[in-house]
Design a protein around this motif. Structure first.
Motif, short mmCIF file in Angstrom:
data_model
loop_
_atom_site.label_atom_id
_atom_site.label_comp_id
_atom_site.label_asym_id
_atom_site.label_seq_id
_atom_site.Cartn_x
_atom_site.Cartn_y
_atom_site.Cartn_z
N PRO A 4 0.84 -1.20 0.00
CA PRO A 4 0.00 0.00 0.00
C PRO A 4 0.87 1.25 0.00
CG PRO A 4 -0.80 -1.56 1.62
CD PRO A 4 0.50 -2.09 1.11
N PRO A 5 0.51 2.25 -0.78
CA PRO A 5 1.35 3.45 -0.86
C PRO A 5 1.38 4.22 0.46
CG PRO A 5 -0.72 3.78 -2.03
CD PRO A 5 -0.70 2.35 -1.60
N GLN A 6 2.57 4.68 0.81
CA GLN A 6 2.76 5.46 2.03
C GLN A 6 3.04 6.93 1.74
OE1 GLN A 6 2.30 3.91 5.06
NE2 GLN A 6 1.70 2.20 3.75
N CYS A 7 3.33 7.24 0.47
CA CYS A 7 3.62 8.62 0.09
C CYS A 7 3.15 8.82 -1.35
CB CYS A 7 5.12 8.91 0.21
SG CYS A 7 6.14 7.95 -0.93
N LEU A 8 3.21 10.06 -1.81
CA LEU A 8 2.72 10.36 -3.16
C LEU A 8 3.53 9.64 -4.24
CD1 LEU A 8 1.75 14.13 -2.97
CD2 LEU A 8 0.25 12.13 -3.04
N GLY A 9 4.82 9.48 -4.02
CA GLY A 9 5.65 8.77 -5.00
C GLY A 9 5.22 7.32 -5.16
N GLY A 124 -4.95 6.75 1.63
CA GLY A 124 -5.64 7.31 2.80
C GLY A 124 -5.68 6.34 3.98
N GLY A 125 -5.14 5.16 3.79
CA GLY A 125 -5.05 4.21 4.90
C GLY A 125 -6.22 3.26 5.02
#
Length: 129
Positions: A4-9, A124-125
């Motif tokens: 899951p993405p943790q930052c915009l990159g 967004g988690g």
């Protein structure tokens, strides 16, 4: 599966992977039969000749096409729930295009918006099975 993405990159990387998956599923993996048969208004004579097409074949073709799209979403996001959402939304968006309610361009834009929403939910988690 991409974590899951943790930052915009990371979100951008996941979105890119999802649109690559979409391009493969919508163009490379959608053969002539599915492309035509998923439209309930299309003539299927080229596939069935003088025999009538099976009743309701469009439902099966459209569902098969939408199921192909589940694979990249599920594999990339790791979420069965997003795969099911993709199945339903892809089916509805393509149905609208086949009915002439949207254009090809709007159809493709809506598919990309779906992918962006999936990434946004994960960024967004939101925890999805």
């Amino acid at each position: 599966m991409i974590p899951p993405p943790q930052c915009l990159g990371e979100a951008a990387a996941m979105f890119f992977a999802l649109i690559v998956g979409h391009a493969i599923a919508d163009f490379a993996l959608q053969g002539e039969f599915l492309s035509i048969a998923k439209n309930r208004h299309a003539s299927l004579d080229r596939f069935f000749g003088k025999s009538p097409a099976p009743k309701g074949v469009w439902v099966h073709a459209l569902t098969a096409h939408a199921l192909i799209h589940v694979a990249p979403v599920w594999l990339i996001t790791g979420s069965v729930a997003l795969g099911v959402v993709e199945l339903v939304l892809h089916w509805l968006i393509d149905f609208a295009k086949c009915e002439g309610w949207t254009s090809f361009t709007v159809d493709q834009l809506l598919h990309l918006v779906c992918k962006a929403l999936y990434v946004g939910l994960l960024l967004g988690g939101m925890s999805l099975p």
